[in-house]
Scaffold this motif. Structure first.
Motif, PDB file in Angstrom:
ATOM      1  N   ALA A  10      96.167   9.188 -80.756  1.00  0.00           N
ATOM      2  CA  ALA A  10      97.071   8.142 -81.204  1.00  0.00           C
ATOM      3  C   ALA A  10      97.186   7.059 -80.145  1.00  0.00           C
ATOM      4  O   ALA A  10      97.191   5.869 -80.450  1.00  0.00           O
ATOM      5  N   HIS A  11      97.254   7.459 -78.886  1.00  0.00           N
ATOM      6  CA  HIS A  11      97.337   6.483 -77.794  1.00  0.00           C
ATOM      7  C   HIS A  11      96.063   5.647 -77.744  1.00  0.00           C
ATOM      8  O   HIS A  11      96.113   4.428 -77.617  1.00  0.00           O
ATOM      9  N   SER A  12      94.905   6.289 -77.885  1.00  0.00           N
ATOM     10  CA  SER A  12      93.626   5.574 -77.870  1.00  0.00           C
ATOM     11  C   SER A  12      93.540   4.609 -79.041  1.00  0.00           C
ATOM     12  O   SER A  12      93.031   3.499 -78.896  1.00  0.00           O
TER      13      SER A  12
ATOM     14  N   ALA B 168     104.373  -0.749 -65.287  1.00  0.00           N
ATOM     15  CA  ALA B 168     103.080  -0.830 -65.970  1.00  0.00           C
ATOM     16  C   ALA B 168     102.074   0.124 -65.334  1.00  0.00           C
ATOM     17  O   ALA B 168     101.318   0.796 -66.045  1.00  0.00           O
ATOM     18  N   GLU B 169     102.059   0.191 -64.012  1.00  0.00           N
ATOM     19  CA  GLU B 169     101.147   1.121 -63.337  1.00  0.00           C
ATOM     20  C   GLU B 169     101.471   2.561 -63.700  1.00  0.00           C
ATOM     21  O   GLU B 169     100.575   3.365 -63.950  1.00  0.00           O
ATOM     22  N   ARG B 170     102.759   2.898 -63.707  1.00  0.00           N
ATOM     23  CA  ARG B 170     103.157   4.263 -64.051  1.00  0.00           C
ATOM     24  C   ARG B 170     102.759   4.601 -65.485  1.00  0.00           C
ATOM     25  O   ARG B 170     102.253   5.687 -65.747  1.00  0.00           O
TER      26      ARG B 170
ATOM     27  N   ALA C 123      99.025   7.452 -69.104  1.00  0.00           N
ATOM     28  CA  ALA C 123      97.998   7.446 -70.148  1.00  0.00           C
ATOM     29  C   ALA C 123      96.729   8.128 -69.651  1.00  0.00           C
ATOM     30  O   ALA C 123      96.094   8.877 -70.400  1.00  0.00           O
ATOM     31  N   CYS C 124      96.362   7.879 -68.395  1.00  0.00           N
ATOM     32  CA  CYS C 124      95.183   8.548 -67.819  1.00  0.00           C
ATOM     33  C   CYS C 124      95.426  10.051 -67.716  1.00  0.00           C
ATOM     34  O   CYS C 124      94.535  10.856 -68.011  1.00  0.00           O
ATOM     35  N   ILE C 125      96.624  10.419 -67.301  1.00  0.00           N
ATOM     36  CA  ILE C 125      96.957  11.842 -67.163  1.00  0.00           C
ATOM     37  C   ILE C 125      96.920  12.524 -68.527  1.00  0.00           C
ATOM     38  O   ILE C 125      96.513  13.675 -68.650  1.00  0.00           O
ATOM     39  N   ALA C 126      97.300  11.804 -69.563  1.00  0.00           N
ATOM     40  CA  ALA C 126      97.297  12.377 -70.914  1.00  0.00           C
ATOM     41  C   ALA C 126      95.895  12.750 -71.379  1.00  0.00           C
ATOM     42  O   ALA C 126      95.745  13.583 -72.272  1.00  0.00           O
TER      43      ALA C 126
ATOM     44  N   ALA D  36      88.391   8.046 -60.933  1.00  0.00           N
ATOM     45  CA  ALA D  36      87.305   7.377 -61.649  1.00  0.00           C
ATOM     46  C   ALA D  36      87.846   6.508 -62.783  1.00  0.00           C
ATOM     47  O   ALA D  36      87.333   5.419 -63.046  1.00  0.00           O
ATOM     48  N   ALA D  37      88.892   6.982 -63.450  1.00  0.00           N
ATOM     49  CA  ALA D  37      89.463   6.246 -64.579  1.00  0.00           C
ATOM     50  C   ALA D  37      90.302   5.058 -64.134  1.00  0.00           C
ATOM     51  O   ALA D  37      90.390   4.053 -64.837  1.00  0.00           O
ATOM     52  N   ALA D  38      90.932   5.176 -62.971  1.00  0.00           N
ATOM     53  CA  ALA D  38      91.844   4.137 -62.489  1.00  0.00           C
ATOM     54  C   ALA D  38      91.600   3.882 -61.009  1.00  0.00           C
ATOM     55  O   ALA D  38      92.414   4.262 -60.177  1.00  0.00           O
TER      56      ALA D  38
END
Length: 168
Positions: free
Chosen positions: A80-82, A99-101, A106-109, A156-158
């Motif tokens: 759903a987030h994607s 915004a960073e948090r 979202a990356c952690i999810a 790698a993602a962020a």
């Protein structure tokens, strides 16, 4: 020995925050905590006799999150987030830190469930490897492996984030 009502009044908000950090979804977190609290209430005479009933209930929350019954719900949250990101690109929040948090959450999810649990237990709950191993039911070496892999994935993602600080 505290009553279940006293325990629930004292620890419910803490359990909800912990479950929300694990699931990245406040509604799923509420469902998990509700189910765990119902089971804990029926077993309260045994749980309250333990040295640390709050740690036992925290492990119950973690196990419920990791259980097979929740896998589909966790995938739905991630997809759903994607989908939302594909429909409308994220808008720059004037509060850069928030915004960073949010981006880090979202990356952690997207992390696998045990890696996410290990990251939350380490950086949100400030637990040691041994404490995390006790909650996840694995060895301290496995905990370090989960955390190492999760941090590599997050970096790698962020790449612009200070990975261990943005989530706190």
């Amino acid at each position: 020995m505290p009553s279940f009502d006293a325990f629930a009044a004292d620890r419910l908000s803490w359990l909800l925050r912990y479950a929300t950090a694990l699931t990245c979804d406040p509604y799923l977190a509420q469902d998990i905590v509700q189910e765990v609290m119902l089971r804990a209430q029926s077993r309260w005479s045994r749980i309250s006799a333990l040295d640390a009933p709050d740690h036992y209930v925290k492990r119950m929350v973690t196990n419920e999150y990791l259980s097979w019954r929740r896998r589909r719900a966790a995938r739905d949250v991630t997809s759903a987030h994607s989908t939302l990101e594909a429909i409308s690109p994220p808008v720059r929040d004037p509060a850069h830190q928030h915004a960073e948090r949010d981006a880090m959450r979202a990356c952690i999810a997207t992390l696998p469930r045990k890696q996410r649990a290990a990251i939350v237990l380490r950086y949100y709950e400030d637990n040691t490897d041994e404490e995390i191993a006790g909650v996840l039911g694995c060895s301290a070496g496995t905990v370090r492996s989960h955390i190492s892999r999760a941090l590599s994935t997050l970096r790698a993602a962020a790449p612009g984030f200070a990975v261990t600080e943005a989530y706190r």
